[in-house]
Design a protein around this motif. Structure first.
Motif, PDB file in Angstrom:
ATOM      1  N   VAL A   1      16.936  25.459  28.880  1.00 26.37           N
ATOM      2  CA  VAL A   1      15.653  24.935  28.408  1.00 26.37           C
ATOM      3  C   VAL A   1      15.025  23.987  29.421  1.00 26.37           C
ATOM      4  O   VAL A   1      13.838  24.090  29.738  1.00 26.37           O
ATOM      5  CB  VAL A   1      15.829  24.238  27.041  1.00 26.37           C
ATOM      6  CG1 VAL A   1      14.559  23.496  26.643  1.00 26.37           C
ATOM      7  CG2 VAL A   1      16.205  25.247  25.972  1.00 26.37           C
ATOM      8  N   GLY A   2      15.831  23.059  29.951  1.00 26.90           N
ATOM      9  CA  GLY A   2      15.291  22.096  30.906  1.00 26.90           C
ATOM     10  C   GLY A   2      14.732  22.745  32.147  1.00 26.90           C
ATOM     11  O   GLY A   2      13.638  22.414  32.608  1.00 26.90           O
ATOM     12  N   GLU A   3      15.464  23.696  32.694  1.00 26.46           N
ATOM     13  CA  GLU A   3      15.003  24.389  33.897  1.00 26.46           C
ATOM     14  C   GLU A   3      13.763  25.218  33.626  1.00 26.46           C
ATOM     15  O   GLU A   3      12.835  25.255  34.440  1.00 26.46           O
ATOM     16  CB  GLU A   3      16.129  25.285  34.423  1.00 26.46           C
ATOM     17  CG  GLU A   3      15.785  26.037  35.683  1.00 26.46           C
ATOM     18  CD  GLU A   3      16.911  26.936  36.160  1.00 26.46           C
ATOM     19  OE1 GLU A   3      16.697  27.716  37.103  1.00 26.46           O
ATOM     20  OE2 GLU A   3      18.014  26.853  35.566  1.00 26.46           O
ATOM     21  N   ALA A   4      13.730  25.894  32.461  1.00 26.90           N
ATOM     22  CA  ALA A   4      12.579  26.738  32.134  1.00 26.90           C
ATOM     23  C   ALA A   4      11.321  25.909  31.930  1.00 26.90           C
ATOM     24  O   ALA A   4      10.225  26.317  32.323  1.00 26.90           O
ATOM     25  CB  ALA A   4      12.878  27.558  30.882  1.00 26.90           C
ATOM     26  N   ALA A   5      11.445  24.750  31.307  1.00 31.30           N
ATOM     27  CA  ALA A   5      10.279  23.909  31.042  1.00 31.30           C
ATOM     28  C   ALA A   5       9.740  23.260  32.304  1.00 31.30           C
ATOM     29  O   ALA A   5       8.600  22.789  32.317  1.00 31.30           O
ATOM     30  CB  ALA A   5      10.618  22.834  30.014  1.00 31.30           C
ATOM     31  N   ALA A   6      10.546  23.225  33.371  1.00 31.96           N
ATOM     32  CA  ALA A   6      10.147  22.522  34.590  1.00 31.96           C
ATOM     33  C   ALA A   6       9.805  23.463  35.734  1.00 31.96           C
ATOM     34  O   ALA A   6       9.729  23.021  36.880  1.00 31.96           O
ATOM     35  CB  ALA A   6      11.254  21.571  35.021  1.00 31.96           C
ATOM     36  N   VAL A   7       9.578  24.747  35.461  1.00 38.43           N
ATOM     37  CA  VAL A   7       9.218  25.664  36.547  1.00 38.43           C
ATOM     38  C   VAL A   7       7.906  25.204  37.177  1.00 38.43           C
ATOM     39  O   VAL A   7       7.039  24.630  36.509  1.00 38.43           O
ATOM     40  CB  VAL A   7       9.101  27.115  36.044  1.00 38.43           C
ATOM     41  CG1 VAL A   7      10.449  27.632  35.552  1.00 38.43           C
ATOM     42  CG2 VAL A   7       8.049  27.232  34.947  1.00 38.43           C
ATOM     43  N   GLU A   8       7.770  25.462  38.458  1.00 42.05           N
ATOM     44  CA  GLU A   8       6.630  24.912  39.200  1.00 42.05           C
ATOM     45  C   GLU A   8       5.313  25.566  38.812  1.00 42.05           C
ATOM     46  O   GLU A   8       4.318  24.881  38.546  1.00 42.05           O
ATOM     47  CB  GLU A   8       6.879  25.071  40.698  1.00 42.05           C
ATOM     48  CG  GLU A   8       5.769  24.474  41.553  1.00 42.05           C
ATOM     49  CD  GLU A   8       6.083  24.555  43.042  1.00 42.05           C
ATOM     50  OE1 GLU A   8       5.255  24.078  43.848  1.00 42.05           O
ATOM     51  OE2 GLU A   8       7.149  25.108  43.390  1.00 42.05           O
ATOM     52  N   ASP A   9       5.280  26.896  38.794  1.00 44.08           N
ATOM     53  CA  ASP A   9       4.050  27.627  38.502  1.00 44.08           C
ATOM     54  C   ASP A   9       3.884  27.762  36.988  1.00 44.08           C
ATOM     55  O   ASP A   9       4.770  28.268  36.294  1.00 44.08           O
ATOM     56  CB  ASP A   9       4.108  29.012  39.149  1.00 44.08           C
ATOM     57  CG  ASP A   9       2.770  29.733  39.095  1.00 44.08           C
ATOM     58  OD1 ASP A   9       1.876  29.309  38.328  1.00 44.08           O
ATOM     59  OD2 ASP A   9       2.605  30.739  39.814  1.00 44.08           O
TER      60      ASP A   9
ATOM     61  N   GLN B   1      10.520  30.983  29.408  1.00 44.40           N
ATOM     62  CA  GLN B   1      10.976  30.730  28.040  1.00 44.40           C
ATOM     63  C   GLN B   1      11.593  31.981  27.436  1.00 44.40           C
ATOM     64  O   GLN B   1      12.603  31.908  26.731  1.00 44.40           O
ATOM     65  CB  GLN B   1       9.823  30.236  27.168  1.00 44.40           C
ATOM     66  CG  GLN B   1      10.281  29.888  25.748  1.00 44.40           C
ATOM     67  CD  GLN B   1       9.232  29.183  24.938  1.00 44.40           C
ATOM     68  OE1 GLN B   1       8.154  28.863  25.435  1.00 44.40           O
ATOM     69  NE2 GLN B   1       9.516  28.937  23.665  1.00 44.40           N
ATOM     70  N   VAL B   2      11.001  33.144  27.711  1.00 41.21           N
ATOM     71  CA  VAL B   2      11.592  34.390  27.214  1.00 41.21           C
ATOM     72  C   VAL B   2      12.999  34.558  27.769  1.00 41.21           C
ATOM     73  O   VAL B   2      13.910  35.033  27.075  1.00 41.21           O
ATOM     74  CB  VAL B   2      10.710  35.596  27.592  1.00 41.21           C
ATOM     75  CG1 VAL B   2      11.401  36.908  27.230  1.00 41.21           C
ATOM     76  CG2 VAL B   2       9.356  35.504  26.882  1.00 41.21           C
TER      77      VAL B   2
ATOM     78  N   LEU C   1       9.301  41.170  18.094  1.00 39.83           N
ATOM     79  CA  LEU C   1       7.931  41.003  18.581  1.00 39.83           C
ATOM     80  C   LEU C   1       7.888  40.271  19.917  1.00 39.83           C
ATOM     81  O   LEU C   1       7.028  40.559  20.763  1.00 39.83           O
ATOM     82  CB  LEU C   1       7.099  40.258  17.545  1.00 39.83           C
ATOM     83  CG  LEU C   1       6.851  41.006  16.226  1.00 39.83           C
ATOM     84  CD1 LEU C   1       6.175  40.098  15.205  1.00 39.83           C
ATOM     85  CD2 LEU C   1       6.008  42.248  16.468  1.00 39.83           C
ATOM     86  N   ILE C   2       8.815  39.326  20.119  1.00 42.17           N
ATOM     87  CA  ILE C   2       8.810  38.539  21.356  1.00 42.17           C
ATOM     88  C   ILE C   2       9.527  39.261  22.493  1.00 42.17           C
ATOM     89  O   ILE C   2       9.010  39.348  23.611  1.00 42.17           O
ATOM     90  CB  ILE C   2       9.467  37.156  21.110  1.00 42.17           C
ATOM     91  CG1 ILE C   2       8.594  36.303  20.189  1.00 42.17           C
ATOM     92  CG2 ILE C   2       9.698  36.434  22.429  1.00 42.17           C
ATOM     93  CD1 ILE C   2       9.213  34.971  19.814  1.00 42.17           C
ATOM     94  N   ALA C   3      10.717  39.776  22.220  1.00 41.25           N
ATOM     95  CA  ALA C   3      11.571  40.291  23.295  1.00 41.25           C
ATOM     96  C   ALA C   3      11.607  41.806  23.384  1.00 41.25           C
ATOM     97  O   ALA C   3      11.617  42.357  24.485  1.00 41.25           O
ATOM     98  CB  ALA C   3      12.996  39.746  23.113  1.00 41.25           C
ATOM     99  N   THR C   4      11.653  42.506  22.236  1.00 41.82           N
ATOM    100  CA  THR C   4      11.778  43.960  22.269  1.00 41.82           C
ATOM    101  C   THR C   4      10.450  44.621  22.627  1.00 41.82           C
ATOM    102  O   THR C   4      10.355  45.381  23.599  1.00 41.82           O
ATOM    103  CB  THR C   4      12.287  44.494  20.928  1.00 41.82           C
ATOM    104  OG1 THR C   4      13.538  43.860  20.602  1.00 41.82           O
ATOM    105  CG2 THR C   4      12.497  45.994  20.989  1.00 41.82           C
ATOM    106  N   TYR C   5       9.403  44.327  21.831  1.00 41.56           N
ATOM    107  CA  TYR C   5       8.098  44.933  22.074  1.00 41.56           C
ATOM    108  C   TYR C   5       7.228  44.092  23.002  1.00 41.56           C
ATOM    109  O   TYR C   5       6.238  44.590  23.551  1.00 41.56           O
ATOM    110  CB  TYR C   5       7.371  45.162  20.747  1.00 41.56           C
ATOM    111  CG  TYR C   5       8.194  45.917  19.736  1.00 41.56           C
ATOM    112  CD1 TYR C   5       8.803  47.122  20.063  1.00 41.56           C
ATOM    113  CD2 TYR C   5       8.387  45.419  18.454  1.00 41.56           C
ATOM    114  CE1 TYR C   5       9.571  47.815  19.145  1.00 41.56           C
ATOM    115  CE2 TYR C   5       9.144  46.106  17.517  1.00 41.56           C
ATOM    116  CZ  TYR C   5       9.738  47.297  17.865  1.00 41.56           C
ATOM    117  OH  TYR C   5      10.504  47.970  16.962  1.00 41.56           O
TER     118      TYR C   5
ATOM    119  N   MET D   1       7.820  27.280  19.541  1.00 44.59           N
ATOM    120  CA  MET D   1       8.543  28.347  18.854  1.00 44.59           C
ATOM    121  C   MET D   1       7.723  28.978  17.734  1.00 44.59           C
ATOM    122  O   MET D   1       8.269  29.631  16.850  1.00 44.59           O
ATOM    123  CB  MET D   1       9.868  27.828  18.315  1.00 44.59           C
ATOM    124  CG  MET D   1      10.896  27.548  19.402  1.00 44.59           C
ATOM    125  SD  MET D   1      11.258  28.970  20.466  1.00 44.59           S
ATOM    126  CE  MET D   1      12.180  29.993  19.323  1.00 44.59           C
ATOM    127  N   VAL D   2       6.418  28.786  17.750  1.00 45.81           N
ATOM    128  CA  VAL D   2       5.491  29.541  16.908  1.00 45.81           C
ATOM    129  C   VAL D   2       4.619  30.342  17.867  1.00 45.81           C
ATOM    130  O   VAL D   2       3.823  29.764  18.611  1.00 45.81           O
ATOM    131  CB  VAL D   2       4.638  28.622  16.010  1.00 45.81           C
ATOM    132  CG1 VAL D   2       3.641  29.443  15.208  1.00 45.81           C
ATOM    133  CG2 VAL D   2       5.532  27.819  15.065  1.00 45.81           C
TER     134      VAL D   2
END
Length: 506
Positions: free
Chosen positions: A283-291, A299-300, A336-340, A355-356
């Protein structure tokens, strides 16, 4: 890999009819007492519009959410400990009542109890807070409804202001005349909640067992830093109790396997509830990505495949029960988020990891094509309309993907392909499999996605593990029913994913 479970929601904006039933039922269930007259845990906004509170998306003004430093770390946009201490008694980044609205009622007794006479009795509007007459009702929680007053108010939409130079006149002519959609909003119950890290007293916390973010009423001291910290402005201050309140994701219902009130009463059946498994270490690394364009895919990437035996084993080792793992495997939210891959997060650039999530609307594209006299359901026409930006995809991208139009176009193309595929089936024709392959799906997946988005039954839309009932009973044993238990005051274990310098609790 540290596996955790989160109850999440997806809303299909293509099906929202703007009836506000969700808002009314939530209001009656949670905010129908003194001090919450202006509070709407759930509200439905018409876009383009300024929203509720007014211009809540303008973080240059409200200073909500996180920002990335040059060193690659996250810090609260409102500032760290020293800055908060300096503004402890004078926080300038708070919406005032006028930014929400002056809640009012009417003097109905004048109509029902007025004596007989020559004068016609009237019911003047009066403030629900002060009791004084309201001379002019100038704003409300749904003032932009159906683009009401759009020529005056829609240009003040922060997203419209941001992209007007890029999109130009098409915003004013094509967008405001033919494109409108509804955006229901609740607390995002983020993986990296800025409100939790903003709270000086530790009253805001994220529940370990289901990820719901709550406010402990006993611990709250009314500093209102959480109101500033939340970029979605879904934390409210109760002026009667001096406490912060927020959407509870109907946790008493979730604990016994029931959907939230807003979900169950939704007329359009456009809400989906389910369990998501995620790797808390990412979570920490994903929230701090540069672009910022990488925030959505990052997040996915935090989400875990519940069908993977290794993930299931790690989840069991982390104390997640078999019922929750099965719920994650059957989760419509995961599909809905990951499969499709048709659901997108709301303003990921705030770096709170919401998470909504939302399925963007396709109907305006179909209507725009049909208005030209062409077949609005034909895949070729729809793909061409999307590629030619017949609607301002930039606007949707600023809301759902931090401005990445490619991700929004990919979702719209999948939705258009699904419509074309199902249209062929309904007309007794043979579907063109190349249409499905063009968007990375198969014909069977198209049909499964259609069932979920269009005709899914309640047990398919709401997959909440009933095993939570046992946990609720266990909590009841440790917290007697006759003891006071205000909203959000629960003795369950807490996990606070505070990735900024304000505080770090694991």
């Amino acid at each position: 890999m540290r596996v955790m479970a989160q109850v999440a929601m997806v809303m299909n904006l293509d099906k929202c009819i703007g009836c506000h039933t969700c808002s009314v039922t939530c209001k009656q269930a949670w905010t129908n007492r003194q001090g919450t007259e202006y509070v709407w845990f759930n509200n439905v906004e018409t876009l383009p519009g300024q929203g509720y509170p007014r211009r809540w998306e303008d973080q240059e003004k409200w200073r909500g959410g996180w920002e990335r430093t040059r060193s690659g770390r996250l810090r609260l946009r409102a500032g760290g400990r020293l800055k908060k201490l300096g503004g402890l008694f004078a926080n300038p980044h708070l919406p005032e009542l006028g930014d929400y609205y002056q809640p009012w009622t009417y003097e109905y007794k004048n109509l029902t109890e007025a004596p007989a006479g020559d004068d016609l009795p009237t019911a003047r509007p009066v403030s629900q807070i002060t009791g004084e007459p309201v001379d002019t009702i100038a704003w409300g929680p749904n003032w932009d409804d159906n683009l009401g007053g759009a020529p005056a108010h829609a240009p003040k939409d922060p997203v419209v202001e941001k992209i007007r130079d890029e999109v130009g006149e098409r915003i004013r002519f094509e967008f405001e005349q033919s494109f409108m959609f509804y955006l229901p909003r609740i607390c995002e119950h983020c993986l990296n909640p800025a409100c939790v890290s903003s709270c000086p007293s530790g009253a805001m916390y994220k529940r370990e067992e289901d990820g719901i973010v709550l406010a402990d009423q006993d611990a709250c001291r009314g500093w209102r830093m959480c109101v500033t910290g939340c970029p979605y402005k879904k934390v409210y201050f109760n002026h009667a109790t001096g406490k912060a309140e927020k959407c509870t994701f109907c946790f008493p219902r979730i604990e016994v396997g029931m959907p939230t009130v807003c979900s169950e009463t939704c007329v359009g059946r456009m809400r989906y509830l389910g369990v998501m498994l995620y790797d808390a270490d990412k979570v920490g690394e994903a929230a701090a990505v540069e672009d910022e364009h990488d925030l959505y895919p990052a997040q996915v990437d935090c989400f875990l495949d519940p069908h993977d035996p290794a993930v299931a084993a790690a989840a069991r080792a982390a104390g997640i029960t078999h019922e929750w793992i099965e719920a994650a495997r059957n989760s419509p939210v995961y599909d809905l988020i990951a499969t499709y891959q048709v659901a997108l997060p709301l303003h990921p650039e705030y770096r709170t990891m919401p998470m909504v999530w939302y399925v963007p609307p396709l109907s305006p594209v179909v209507e725009a094509v049909a208005a030209t006299g062409s077949d609005g359901e034909d895949a070729g026409n729809l793909f061409g309309a999307i590629d030619a930006l017949r609607i301002p995809v930039e606007y949707l991208a600023e809301i759902l993907t931090a401005g990445d139009t490619y991700a929004v176009e990919a979702v719209l193309r999948r939705m258009a392909a699904m419509r074309a595929h199902m249209r062929a089936i309904n007309l007794g024709e043979r579907p063109d499999e190349s249409v499905a392959r063009a968007v990375g799906l198969t014909g069977t997946e198209m049909e499964d996605m259609f069932r979920l988005l269009a005709i899914a039954k309640i047990e398919d839309r709401f997959v909440v593990p009933s095993a939570a009932r046992a946990e609720a009973d266990a909590l009841a044993d440790t917290h007697p029913l006759d003891a006071p238990c205000p909203v959000g005051d629960r003795p369950e274990p807490r996990v606070m994913l505070n990735l900024g310098p304000t505080r770090r609790v694991s």
